[in-house]
Design an enzyme around this catalytic site. Sequence first.
Site, PDB file in Angstrom:
ATOM      1  N   CYS A  79      -3.157   7.725   4.923  1.00  0.00           N
ATOM      2  CA  CYS A  79      -1.746   6.911   5.323  1.00  0.00           C
ATOM      3  C   CYS A  79      -1.732   6.944   6.696  1.00  0.00           C
ATOM      4  O   CYS A  79      -1.559   5.784   7.313  1.00  0.00           O
ATOM      5  CB  CYS A  79      -0.504   7.602   4.811  1.00  0.00           C
ATOM      6  SG  CYS A  79      -0.576   7.689   3.105  1.00  0.00           S
ATOM      7  N   CYS A  93       0.103  12.469   4.491  1.00  0.00           N
ATOM      8  CA  CYS A  93      -1.003  11.976   4.083  1.00  0.00           C
ATOM      9  C   CYS A  93      -2.271  11.535   5.329  1.00  0.00           C
ATOM     10  O   CYS A  93      -1.715  10.788   5.935  1.00  0.00           O
ATOM     11  CB  CYS A  93      -0.993  10.775   3.015  1.00  0.00           C
ATOM     12  SG  CYS A  93      -2.395   9.813   2.322  1.00  0.00           S
TER      13      CYS A  93
END
Length: 442
Positions: free
Chosen positions: A42, A39
Amino acid sequence: AVVAHVVASGAGFVEDLDESFKENRKDDIWLVDFYAPWCGHCKKLEPVWNEVGIEMRNMGSPVKVGKMDATSFSSIASEFGVRGYPTIKLLKGDLAYNYRGPRTKDDIIEFANRVAGPLIRPLPSQHMFEHVQKRHRVLFVYVGGESPLKEKYIEVASELIVYTYFFSASEDVLPEYVTLPELPAVMVFKDGTYFVYDEYEDGDLSSWINRERFQGYLHVDGFTLYELGDTGKLVAIAVIDDKNSSVEHTRLKSIIQEVARDYRDHFHRDFQFGHMDGNDYINSLLMDDLTIPTIVVLNTSNQQYFLPDRHIESTEDMVQFINNILDGTAEAQGGDGLLQRIKRIIYDAKSTIVSVFKSSPLLGCFLFGLPLGVISIMCYGICTADTEGEVFEHEGAKKASGDRELTDEGSEEEQEEEKNGKYTELSDGELKQKDIMEKKKD
């Protein structure tokens, strides 16, 4: 090197969590980042999260900071209601609180300290009350003893503490300018004054607190606009350029501020007021190019919006515009109907393509030029194949027709042979007849 050292040292204050976390977590308060290794958001949060770990440890907070790979421990993440990445939660006993604010170090730490502390914070003195009032722009206070209203206040606080603080105080702790019609009471201090909750006029306590947790006038951005959607209010915004100090930009901002302040009793249940810097976000929301400065009213629940049908020159013009919206005479644009959804898909696709080409023309040519080239070649191949097929079919039909003609009538040689055969048969007959006549003669 310095950045790498900070990230590495910050990682030491953030614990990597595994399946044992489910059993061991209940004795402590945890602030956890549920992430996915692939991600992008993230990865962007990771250095901020390391800074949060350092700050929480340095301030001696009882909150432990951790992170969990939600893809490796999907069953645990699912139990905590993780649906996207990254998801930030504060876990306190059997309760899990979602963080929905900006992903900055200060905002995350403020959230953790607020939720980890007491649900209702007491204010024992006037000095403490003044101190807290200076720190918080919006302040909810319960005044009185035990009552059904206090029970409801505690229940609402357990739900909305993720957004704001809740306090309790005795009547003698309140500022001298405060007068209460009766006790117990729930109050909100903001915008330089206070407002008392009235069950008959304001409805459910939870809805009232959810509406009042914002100041009357805000600097609105995309995140704030998203949060305002939970209040059910229409949002009246002056779209301006903060760097532009011209009379028109300043005047529209002042008009919105005056309406928010002077007409609160008329509009605060239905409207939130503020200004937005620049029109980039509002253009993407409305799928239109608004010329600034201007005023727009947004309905975040159904994506409708209202534009004034004439130039807003004064506060009275703005009040009239708002009244037209409330009585239904102002025309609503946009919405969430089928045509608008299709338009949104086309607009988003167009915006994505334009943004890719602006940021990286070569990448844009590769991402969109290559598929278009392949599709073009395929289409050309299909069209060419159809044309050649038609030519072959025509020639085949012509040849078959010719064969049928030869089959019915025969070739020239066959016709000549047939003609010669007939002459041969006639000659033989005449010879036989001649022989018979000669025999008779003899």
